[in-house]
Design an enzyme around this catalytic site. Structure first.
Site, PDB file in Angstrom:
ATOM      1  N   TYR A 139      -1.429  -1.205  10.320  1.00 21.99           N
ATOM      2  CA  TYR A 139      -1.765  -1.181   8.951  1.00 21.99           C
ATOM      3  C   TYR A 139      -0.824  -0.666   7.527  1.00 21.99           C
ATOM      4  O   TYR A 139      -0.477  -2.049   6.932  1.00 21.99           O
ATOM      5  CB  TYR A 139      -3.372  -0.610   8.008  1.00 21.99           C
ATOM      6  CG  TYR A 139      -3.134  -0.715   6.760  1.00 21.99           C
ATOM      7  CD1 TYR A 139      -4.160  -1.396   6.679  1.00 21.99           C
ATOM      8  CD2 TYR A 139      -2.711   0.700   5.093  1.00 21.99           C
ATOM      9  CE1 TYR A 139      -4.170  -2.100   5.053  1.00 21.99           C
ATOM     10  CE2 TYR A 139      -3.189   0.161   4.186  1.00 21.99           C
ATOM     11  CZ  TYR A 139      -3.883  -0.968   3.794  1.00 21.99           C
ATOM     12  OH  TYR A 139      -4.251  -1.325   2.350  1.00 21.99           O
ATOM     13  N   SER A 195       1.125  -1.634   0.048  1.00 17.17           N
ATOM     14  CA  SER A 195       0.039  -0.320   0.137  1.00 17.17           C
ATOM     15  C   SER A 195       1.021   1.499  -0.225  1.00 17.17           C
ATOM     16  O   SER A 195       2.157   0.796   0.594  1.00 17.17           O
ATOM     17  CB  SER A 195      -0.799   0.308   1.142  1.00 17.17           C
ATOM     18  OG  SER A 195      -1.364   1.128   1.180  1.00 17.17           O
TER      19      SER A 195
END
Length: 275
Positions: A168, A155
């Site tokens: 995350y 990401s």
């Protein structure tokens, strides 16, 4: 003849979103597919995760392209389950050439207020689940002796951070190290390993009320348009999100002969989000 004619791809998180996009697009290029996802709601996640009907639809779309597909309801935290479907798929479809470790979740909480379950579930799925995917599937690429390609879905959050996603960002940053080590270890077998780093992608993981509220705490009941207004500020190009297909096209490049000498790289699809 497609660019992936005769190849077989193992894809996690294949029931919907980016995973389905990857499965269908690779099938368009001639690949047969091993599609993996779980139909069980993932604990700690504030939106509906994939269901059995979602994976069935992925199967339908791939078969409509006259490609073979073997689908299994397996959680990426289940190494034995992943190993079993990888072995079955490689046997039934005759080989394995591509592994896309795409499955992932999104949850949000301030770091010092986050529950242990929220942290651990994120790490177990978004980091350890990727290692388990690689551990289960990549040995079949090695055994084939033809080389191949592995792509880990990371990401932009591994490269440019925001509040409320420490778990995350930690998981997605860990994938960079995993990718680079794998790229070195597997290069002698002509297996290339890269990671992709999208900005916000228009999938169910993002398009839900929990995300809308996080981005627009100033509103009582924010909707998608309110979210997009705020999300647009993350990118330099005048878009709020990229589409799953944008990530897919980058992956097609990386796993095909066009990317035959690309390995150990962080491939960013960020609409200028890092600028």
């Amino acid at each position: 003849m497609g660019t992936l004619e005769g190849k077989v791809a193992f894809i996690t998180g294949a029931a919907r979103g980016q995973g389905r996009s990857h499965a269908v697009r690779l099938a368009q290029e001639g690949a047969d597919i091993i599609a993996v996802d779980t139909s069980t709601q993932v604990e700690t996640v504030p939106y509906d995760t994939a269901r059995a009907d979602d994976l069935t639809e992925t199967v339908r779309q791939v078969e409509a392209l006259d490609r073979r597909i073997l689908a299994a309801d397996v959680d990426v935290r289940d190494l034995a389950g992943l190993t079993k479907i990888a072995e079955e798929g490689a046997t039934e479809l005759g080989r394995l050439d591509i592994v896309l470790a795409n499955a992932g979740i999104s949850t949000m909480a301030p770091t010092l207020e986050m529950s242990e379950d929220t942290w651990q579930t994120m790490i177990d799925i978004n980091l350890t689940g990727v290692w388990k995917t690689v551990r289960a599937a990549v040995p079949h690429i090695v055994a084939g002796g033809r080389g191949g390609s592995v792509v880990l879905t990371s990401s932009l959050a591994a490269l440019s951070v925001n509040e409320n996603i420490a778990h995350y960002s930690a998981a997605k940053t860990g994938l960079i190290g995993l990718m680079k080590v794998l790229a070195k270890e597997l290069a002698p077998q002509s297996i290339r390993v890269n990671s992709v780093h999208p900005t916000t992608v228009a999938t169910e993981m993002i398009l839900n009320d929990a995300t809308y509220r996080l981005f627009r705490p100033d509103l009582e009941n924010p909707g998608r348009e309110d979210f997009e207004e705020a999300a647009r500020e993350l990118n330099k190009l005048p878009v709020s999100m990229v589409e799953a297909s944008d990530v897919t096209e980058a992956i097609v490049y990386l796993v095909s002969d066009s990317g035959r000498y690309i390995t150990g790289t962080t491939h960013v699809i960020d609409a200028g989000g890092r600028l």
